[in-house]
Design an enzyme around this catalytic site. Structure first.
Site, mmCIF file in Angstrom:
data_model
loop_
_atom_site.group_PDB
_atom_site.id
_atom_site.type_symbol
_atom_site.label_atom_id
_atom_site.label_comp_id
_atom_site.label_asym_id
_atom_site.label_seq_id
_atom_site.Cartn_x
_atom_site.Cartn_y
_atom_site.Cartn_z
ATOM 1 N N CYS A 122 45.904 41.451 44.503
ATOM 2 C CA CYS A 122 45.925 40.406 43.487
ATOM 3 C C CYS A 122 46.190 39.008 44.056
ATOM 4 O O CYS A 122 45.546 38.036 43.659
ATOM 5 C CB CYS A 122 46.922 40.732 42.374
ATOM 6 S SG CYS A 122 48.576 41.123 42.966
ATOM 7 N N ASP A 175 44.155 36.260 35.190
ATOM 8 C CA ASP A 175 44.794 37.459 35.719
ATOM 9 C C ASP A 175 43.884 38.169 36.721
ATOM 10 O O ASP A 175 42.834 38.687 36.346
ATOM 11 C CB ASP A 175 45.121 38.395 34.542
ATOM 12 C CG ASP A 175 46.039 39.531 34.951
ATOM 13 O OD1 ASP A 175 46.060 39.852 36.152
ATOM 14 O OD2 ASP A 175 46.707 40.085 34.068
ATOM 15 N N HIS A 178 44.180 40.985 38.073
ATOM 16 C CA HIS A 178 44.251 42.452 38.042
ATOM 17 C C HIS A 178 43.114 43.084 37.248
ATOM 18 O O HIS A 178 43.064 44.303 37.112
ATOM 19 C CB HIS A 178 45.595 42.901 37.460
ATOM 20 C CG HIS A 178 46.762 42.347 38.197
ATOM 21 N ND1 HIS A 178 47.359 41.161 37.854
ATOM 22 C CD2 HIS A 178 47.414 42.793 39.306
ATOM 23 C CE1 HIS A 178 48.348 40.899 38.694
ATOM 24 N NE2 HIS A 178 48.395 41.868 39.595
#
Lengths: 505, 568
Positions: free
Chosen positions: B401, B525, B527
């Protein structure tokens, strides 16, 4: 079976008449290849060459090397005389080079779409079927194919299936076969074919569709530094024309200001308009001789040679480098092509490309052939070469028009003369249209270079047909001025005659 | 002429200024003079750009502006009082006296003040369609400026003739200069249709800051024959020096959506002529300076600070640094800030990101509903790419990430023209950290995590970008950095990488109230493991506004705030 061979009844009559005359004859078949037929439109008897016509052609090493067998034998300079008995009386006595030279010159008179399909031979069955004769015929067909294909600079695919028509001088029977030159063994390549002579000639609708266009050619080429200096004029220009011909293949060809797909039919049959709201277009008169389409040729103007090749050297663009000079080809070309009645748009575009490349290369060939010796260009300033201009020929009873090229100093009568010699056609002078391409006048020619770099016309007074092309060179002299004045006078005269003609129409 | 007429004229003509231009002019402190460029319709003058005499790129600076922008008036920055400028009838003037913008319009006798309105970026791009023309021209000539001028002159004549045609890519529509339409084809069904119908994307994003684009190929009609003169050949075998040169043209032209398609070809041709004249400048330079090697390639950029196309040309093989002086002059001439690259090769506009399927989505926050703090909203300036797990066929689920967040940071520097280098892969990043001695060589090829410190190292070592860092010992503490974060987005405008606990995220905006201290974060994000589907990304919150509760109260967080290098 090979492709079906089609022709007009008149051709059958002509062939029969030849057979009845009982003399040996060989000639070229002029016509068009379609996907599944060969359409013959004309028979052009191979003339007995006079020496002028068969002067040794440019021995260009860059061209696909014609085998030595097709080369004119320098020792055989004494050509058969038409009146003498030296005209070949059988296939083995046919001089390969004579037929090839005939093909080379005759093909220049054909508009796009038309080509040499093969040969017809009037002879006895024994002569025709003898194995040496068959080998000879195949050799002649190969030479014709090479000669007519190389002026196209690989811009079009030429059908490798050639037609041989045998007219039996004893039974007057006409038989046909095809030879596929792409296969190597002569047994496999040879096929018996069917020939159909009908009224009209092409099976169904006999009218050819005409495509007209003009093309503004403007090529500029910087000669690379490392180039060997002893390059012939012909070859120099060919280095420029090869990439150009390749680019022509990629061009966008509009037909009547539209972009139909290649698979569309050029002239779709009119479906009966069902009664409806839209305005009805008047039905075309079905008896119109040929429908004329206008082609427009567009290209992306992209550089023909990569920048690394411009002027030679390993560096790319944006560098100053040495060049051995500059070749410019510029002017307007009038073009003409014919396609059969059911032709697709793709075939039509192919015919236009064929016409364009053949016309440009053909006239340059003629120009170079006509020069007695190459001008020593590096000693002088720029030299203007004026290849012959194109004229169009109607009449002669053919379903298509023809063309020819006139050197400065030639007149339309010379075109009639060519038609007679090379195609066996009697053409009246008024059927020669020499208005579509004109001789560039002196001031236009001078402007081809950069402004402030005049190129004074001088040198070689045009000797006329086959005597010498137009060459104008830099470095003025008294002689040059005289020629300029003569040219100007000639131009004025031409204009006056033109005015006179249009006035009295 | 009676005063009544003057008033009537002024009342009838409206002046509008592109918001970015008004903003830049208002930021000017140095006195200068110049011209205003824009468009003029019957009743409206739209000011889009200015050219000041402060910069001298060595050529007519208006060549850098797209067609149809033309000079519409004059421009002045002064301190204190100014006199009413002298204007031709219909010309406008924009004067900035460090306090307010004064605008004037020339009447039949003198200039009078006129009110102005602001045209927003969106209004501007909704008015036009961008037409792109691609072409390639051999412009080799003898190595003298006069030869180059003659060549450009003759090419210009050809481009202005009716032989110049333009084919709408992948269509049968061919436009012809001076004639209108050569061949009619889809998407056009009759020749009177307006330009708007050329753009197939009726579904186009109204909020887009750049207009829809129609791509054309330049085609030269060989069948427009000026004379019937048969071809001749001119052979000059004298040795000569030549400048071999190539222009890989790409012209962008604004087409008013309401104009007739039959008028388009003339504008496209004018655009090409403009670019050709710009190329002429570079040919002259190439003669004199062997370092300026290469084909001439245009860089068309639409920087968010400018709001319109700027078109420069550079020789391909020339170092960016060698062109810096030129860029500075262009910046000065067009009134562009001198502290950020705007016309570098990296700023080249890459249109239609969405159309290239495999590529990373950009600016995924556009279209989100706004946050509920109702404070000061500050968002990343310019363009970034959304990098996340599993992209590039690389499985980094559960460990990559921070790498992906770093890739988003780098993408911003790439899109904004700071670097030409590719986005670093995980391995590139690991190698960089090993090379500088931060990690052992066994780190390369591993699945070990990195944090914000490492992100800072990589930005510094691979891209010469320095960073500021913020360390907080709990998620709640981030609230006290509201002002700092707001200022970061306002001044730097770069995305922020934040790492805490086992997770890394990218902060691309804040909504902070200086009254209540409430703060929301716009989060990207990394992820996300799904496909590049904007609908999912926005609706499932992979890109969205998060409250303070998003951060864990008990975790430490480290933030890496990249600082823009000052350069052009």
């Amino acid at each position: 079976m090979g492709r079906l061979i089609l022709g007009d009844e008149i051709l059958q009559d002509k062939l029969t008449a030849l057979a009845k005359a009982g003399r040996f004859q060989i000639g070229l078949l002029i016509g068009q290849n379609t996907a599944d037929t060969h359409i013959i439109v004309h028979l052009a008897p191979t003339p007995v060459p006079d020496e002028g016509d068969l002067s040794s052609e440019d021995e260009d090493p860059t061209l696909p090397d014609p085998t030595s067998a097709t080369r004119p034998d320098p020792t055989s300079a004494t050509r058969p005389d038409p009146t003498s008995s030296k005209y070949p009386d059988s296939i083995p006595k046919v001089v390969d080079a004579t037929v090839t030279e005939h093909a080379r010159q005759a093909v220049r008179m054909l508009p796009g779409g038309l080509n040499l399909l093969g040969v017809y031979i009037v002879t006895t069955p024994t002569d025709f079927t003898a194995p040496p004769s068959q080998a000879k015929i195949r050799g002649v067909l190969s030479s014709i194919h090479r000669t007519t294909t190389r002026v196209l600079l690989e811009s079009c695919d030429v059908c490798t299936e050639k037609v041989v028509i045998h007219v039996c001088s004893q039974t007057f029977k006409i038989t046909c076969k095809t030879e596929d030159l792409s296969t190597t063994t002569s047994e496999a390549s040879s096929k018996v074919s069917e020939v159909k002579f009908t009224r009209g000639g092409s099976g169904g609708d006999s009218t050819f569709k005409q495509l007209s266009y003009c093309y503004n050619i403007n090529l500029n080429f910087w000669l690379p530094k490392e180039q060997q200096s002893a390059q012939s004029l012909y070859r120099t220009l060919l280095t420029l024309l090869r990439p150009w011909a390749k680019s022509v293949k990629e061009s966008l060809i509009l037909i009547d200001s539209a972009l139909p797909d290649d698979s569309d039919t050029l002239d779709p049959p009119r479906s009966k308009t069902k009664g409806g709201g839209g305005p009805q277009t008047p039905a075309p008169t079905s008896s119109a001789p040929h429908k004329v389409f206008t082609a427009e040729i567009l290209d992306a103007c992209t550089p023909l040679v990569p920048p690394s090749a411009v002027g030679g050297g390993a560096e790319g663009a944006g560098c100053v480098r040495e060049s051995m000079g500059c070749v410019k080809l510029t002017g307007s070309l009038a073009g003409l092509a014919f396609v059969h009645s059911k032709a697709t748009v793709g075939e039509s575009r192919g015919a236009v490309i064929m016409d364009l490349v053949r016309s440009v290369v053909g006239r340059w060939e003629m120009h170079c052939d006509s020069l007695v010796e190459e001008p020593l260009t590096h000693l002088q300033g720029p030299i203007i070469h004026e290849p012959p201009r194109r004229v169009f020929i109607d009449g002669g009873g053919l379903p298509v028009s023809l063309c020819d090229y006139l050197f400065p100093g030639d007149t339309p009568t010379d075109a009639c003369q060519s038609a007679k010699e090379l195609l066996g056609l009697r053409i009246q002078q008024q059927h020669v249209d020499d208005t579509l391409e004109t001789l560039a006048d002196a001031s236009d020619v001078e402007n081809i270079g950069e402004p402030g770099e005049p190129c004074e016309p001088l040198v070689n007074p045009g000797l006329g047909r086959r005597g010498g092309g137009g060459v104008r060179a830099g470095g003025g002299s008294i002689g040059g001025v005289t020629v300029t004045h003569l040219l100007a006078l000639l131009a004025i005269l031409t204009v006056m005659i033109a005015i006179g003609v249009s006035y009295f129409k | 002429m009676s005063p009544r007429n003057v008033n009537k004229f002024n009342m009838d003509t409206r002046l509008s200024i592109l918001s970015q231009l008004a903003q830049r002019v208002r930021g000017e402190q140095e006195s200068s003079n110049g011209s205003v460029y824009g468009t003029r319709t019957r009743r409206k003058v739209l000011a889009v750009a200015v050219i000041t005499d402060a910069g001298n790129p060595g050529h007519d600076a208006s060549l850098l502006l797209p067609v149809p922008l033309v000079r519409v008036g004059s421009f002045m920055v002064c301190k204190g009082d100014h006199t009413t400028p002298t204007l031709e009838e219909g010309e406008v003037a924009i004067v900035w006296d460090q306090l307010e913008l004064h605008t004037y319009i020339g009447g039949p006798q003198d200039a009078t003040p006129i009110r102005y309105t602001i045209t927003t970026e969106e209004e501007f791009s909704n008015t036009f369609l961008l037409a792109k023309v691609s072409f390639s021209l051999d412009i080799s000539a003898k190595d003298s400026t006069s030869s180059i001028r003659n060549l450009v002159q003759s090419l210009t004549e050809q481009l202005e003739s009716s032989a110049a045609c333009f084919r709408l890519l992948y269509s049968k529509l061919v436009l012809q200069n001076n004639k209108g339409i050569l061949s009619l084809g889809k998407p056009l069904s009759d020749s009177n249709e307006p330009v708007g119908s050329l753009s197939k994307s009726g579904t186009g994003n109204k909020k887009s800051s750049t207009p829809p684009m129609a791509s054309f190929q330049f085609m030269f009609s060989r069948s427009v024959c000026p004379t019937t003169n048969a071809p001749v050949v001119r052979i000059d075998k004298r040795k000569t020096s030549i400048l071999s040169a190539l222009l890989n043209g790409e012209v962008l032209v604004y087409l008013r959506k309401t104009m007739a398609v039959s008028d388009v070809a003339n504008l496209l041709s004018r655009g090409m002529v403009r670019q050709l004249h710009l190329a002429e400048h570079w040919l002259g330079k190439q003669l004199a300076d062997t370092k300026l090697k290469g084909s001439l390639t245009p860089v068309n950029s639409v920087h968010f600070i400018v709001g319109h196309v700027v078109s420069v040309i550079y020789p391909d093989e020339t170092e960016e640094s060698y062109l810096e002086e030129y860029r500075k002059e262009v910046h000065k001439a067009l009134l562009l800030p001198l502290n950020r690259p705007m016309i570098k090769r990296g700023n080249k506009q890459t249109q239609n990101h969405a159309s290239t399927k495999s590529s990373v989505l950009t600016n995924t926050h556009v279209g989100l509903s706004s946050s509920n703090v109702n404070g000061i909203v500050r968002i990343v300036q310019g363009t970034y790419g959304y990098h996340h797990y599993m992209q590039d066929h690389f499985d980094d689920n559960k460990w990559g990430c921070a790498y992906r967040s770093l890739q988003t940071l780098v993408s911003w520097f790439k899109y904004q023209g700071y670097t030409d280098n590719p986005i670093p892969t995980h391995r590139d990043i690991q190698k960089c950290l090993a090379d500088i001695g931060d990690k052992p060589s066994s780190f390369i090829g591993s699945k070990q995590w990195i944090g914000s410190t490492e992100v800072g190292y990589v930005l510094d070592n691979m891209f010469n970008v320095g960073s500021r860092f913020i360390y907080v010992s709990s998620g709640e503490e981030l609230a006290s950095y509201g002002r700092q974060l707001t200022m970061h987005f306002e001044i730097q405008g770069t995305p922020i990488m934040i790492g805490g606990g086992v997770l890394a995220h990218t902060i691309i905006g804040v909504d902070w109230s200086d009254e209540t201290g409430d703060i929301n974060f716009l989060i990207l994000d990394p992820h996300y493991t799904g496909s590049e589907d904007l609908g999912v990304i926005q609706s499932k919150g992979w890109c969205g506004w998060k409250s303070l509760k998003f951060w864990k109260p008990g975790a430490y967080y480290n933030l890496c705030l990249p600082q823009r290098p000052h350069c052009v």
